[in-house]
Design a protein around this motif. Structure first.
Motif, short mmCIF file in Angstrom:
data_model
loop_
_atom_site.label_atom_id
_atom_site.label_comp_id
_atom_site.label_asym_id
_atom_site.label_seq_id
_atom_site.Cartn_x
_atom_site.Cartn_y
_atom_site.Cartn_z
N THR A 203 -7.55 28.11 27.50
CA THR A 203 -8.13 26.94 28.16
C THR A 203 -7.54 25.64 27.62
O THR A 203 -7.67 24.59 28.26
CB THR A 203 -9.66 26.92 27.96
N VAL A 204 -6.91 25.71 26.44
CA VAL A 204 -6.27 24.54 25.86
C VAL A 204 -4.78 24.55 26.17
O VAL A 204 -4.25 23.63 26.78
CB VAL A 204 -6.51 24.48 24.34
N THR A 205 -4.08 25.62 25.76
CA THR A 205 -2.67 25.79 26.08
C THR A 205 -2.26 27.24 25.83
O THR A 205 -2.81 27.90 24.95
CB THR A 205 -1.78 24.85 25.25
N ASN A 206 -1.29 27.70 26.61
CA ASN A 206 -0.73 29.03 26.42
C ASN A 206 0.61 28.99 25.70
O ASN A 206 1.19 30.03 25.39
CB ASN A 206 -0.54 29.72 27.77
N ALA A 207 1.13 27.79 25.44
CA ALA A 207 2.46 27.64 24.86
C ALA A 207 2.38 27.60 23.34
O ALA A 207 1.55 26.89 22.76
CB ALA A 207 3.12 26.37 25.38
N ARG A 208 3.27 28.38 22.71
CA ARG A 208 3.39 28.33 21.27
C ARG A 208 4.42 27.26 20.89
O ARG A 208 4.91 26.52 21.74
CB ARG A 208 3.84 29.70 20.74
N ALA A 209 4.73 27.17 19.61
CA ALA A 209 5.69 26.17 19.13
C ALA A 209 7.03 26.33 19.81
O ALA A 209 7.53 27.45 19.98
CB ALA A 209 5.85 26.29 17.61
N PHE A 210 7.59 25.22 20.24
CA PHE A 210 8.89 25.13 20.91
C PHE A 210 8.90 25.80 22.29
O PHE A 210 9.96 26.02 22.86
CB PHE A 210 10.01 25.71 20.02
N GLN A 211 7.73 26.14 22.79
CA GLN A 211 7.61 26.62 24.17
C GLN A 211 7.05 25.52 25.07
O GLN A 211 6.85 25.76 26.26
CB GLN A 211 6.69 27.85 24.23
N SER A 212 6.84 24.36 24.51
CA SER A 212 6.30 23.22 25.25
C SER A 212 7.30 22.07 25.18
O SER A 212 7.96 21.85 24.16
CB SER A 212 4.95 22.78 24.68
N TRP A 213 7.37 21.33 26.28
CA TRP A 213 8.26 20.17 26.32
C TRP A 213 7.75 19.04 25.43
O TRP A 213 8.49 18.09 25.15
CB TRP A 213 8.41 19.68 27.76
N HIS A 214 6.51 19.13 24.95
CA HIS A 214 5.99 18.14 24.02
C HIS A 214 6.83 18.11 22.74
O HIS A 214 7.01 17.04 22.15
CB HIS A 214 4.54 18.45 23.67
N GLN A 215 7.32 19.28 22.28
CA GLN A 215 8.09 19.32 21.05
C GLN A 215 9.43 18.60 21.16
O GLN A 215 10.07 18.31 20.14
CB GLN A 215 8.35 20.77 20.62
N TYR A 216 9.86 18.32 22.35
CA TYR A 216 11.15 17.67 22.57
C TYR A 216 10.98 16.22 23.04
O TYR A 216 11.96 15.57 23.43
CB TYR A 216 11.97 18.46 23.59
N GLY A 217 9.76 15.73 23.01
CA GLY A 217 9.50 14.37 23.46
C GLY A 217 9.69 14.20 24.95
O GLY A 217 9.96 13.09 25.43
N LEU A 218 9.53 15.28 25.70
CA LEU A 218 9.77 15.27 27.14
C LEU A 218 8.52 15.59 27.94
O LEU A 218 8.62 16.01 29.10
CB LEU A 218 10.89 16.27 27.48
N ALA A 219 7.36 15.42 27.33
CA ALA A 219 6.10 15.69 28.04
C ALA A 219 5.03 14.73 27.52
O ALA A 219 5.10 14.24 26.38
CB ALA A 219 5.65 17.13 27.84
#
Length: 279
Positions: A203-219
């Motif tokens: 319900t919060v997120t299904n993405a682990r580390a480096f599976q989200s664009w947040h880690q690349y400053g792109l989200a």
């Protein structure tokens, strides 16, 4: 008709590769063309001077050749039945299913709706809005929808420059054209924080580390600022209208909007640059 075209394409492609890679093939082709021209000239001369009986014999010979070819195909029908589909099916599938999205690293280009987006491409410099006070992220409404938001990063400088510019322009369009003042909830997210949020469940997120664009400053996750409060709830009709407008603006700017996902994330946008995330 498609099978014939696919087979013809395969034969032509193989022939061109053979001619390009093997000098012997080019020599044989030149010799064949020269021989064919000489034979055609001789045949033409003989045909003009030949009596009707000989022309009839030629036609019968041609018909006999065609009959022999048909007989050969019937005799080896198993080979043809297997070989033709093997050659034709891949080409047919490529023709039917062809799409730019099948190409590696393909990123669709969104149409530019007006002069404001053209200004972005020309390098318009926009300034991030004033961030809401920290207490705005600790209200009951915010905590219920977005836990741990108070410790999230809202540093615009940690965002990718291209994504930063597009997001700022989205904020500007939302305020000037639609009357919605936007607020950044979270931008860059560290791998450790991503794993921590993933442990809280789907319900919060299904993405682990480096599976989200947040880690690349792109989200980024965004919401609305109204009357000195953050408005995140999807139950608010005013906010829902804003999310739909925000999604339209974001997509026009070439961003991916989370509202299109099966597990909708209405305030989420990301810029999927090719070659950044290694899946």
């Amino acid at each position: 008709m498609l099978i014939f075209l696919a087979l013809l394409y395969f034969c032509v492609a193989c022939s061109l590769i053979w001619l390009a890679c093997f000098p012997t093939g080019r020599a044989m082709l030149g010799q064949f063309v020269f021989s064919l021209r000489s034979r055609m000239k001789r045949r033409d001369t003989e045909w003009r001077g030949a009596p009707a009986r000989e022309r009839g014999a030629f036609r019968r010979g041609l018909a006999g050749g065609l009959a022999a070819a048909v007989k050969l195909a019937r005799r080896n029908w198993i080979v043809f039945a297997i070989g033709v589909p093997v050659i034709a099916i891949p080409s047919l599938l490529a023709l039917v299913l062809r799409s730019p999205a099948m190409l590696p690293d393909y990123v669709p280009t969104a149409a530019l709706p007006d002069a404001q987006i053209a200004a972005l491409l020309e390098g318009e410099q926009l300034v991030p809005p004033v961030a809401p006070p920290p207490l705005a992220f600790t209200t009951q409404e915010v905590v219920l929808v977005r836990p741990m938001l108070v410790s999230a990063s809202r540093n615009w400088g940690l965002l990718h420059p291209d994504f930063n510019a597009r997001l700022l322009l989205a904020f500007k369009i939302m305020k000037e054209q639609h009357g919605y003042e936007m607020a950044l909830l979270e931008g860059y997210r560290s791998p450790a924080r991503q794993d921590l949020l993933a442990q809280m469940g789907g319900t919060v997120t299904n993405a682990r580390a480096f599976q989200s664009w947040h880690q690349y400053g792109l989200a980024a996750d965004c919401a609305f600022w109204r009357d000195g409060k953050l408005v995140i709830s999807e139950k608010d009709p005013w906010a829902m209208r804003g999310y739909r407008l925000y999604g339209e603006v974001a997509e026009q700017l070439g961003l991916t909007w989370g509202g299109r996902w099966k597990m909708m994330d209405l305030g989420h946008t990301e810029l999927r640059l090719p070659g950044v995330m290694r899946r």
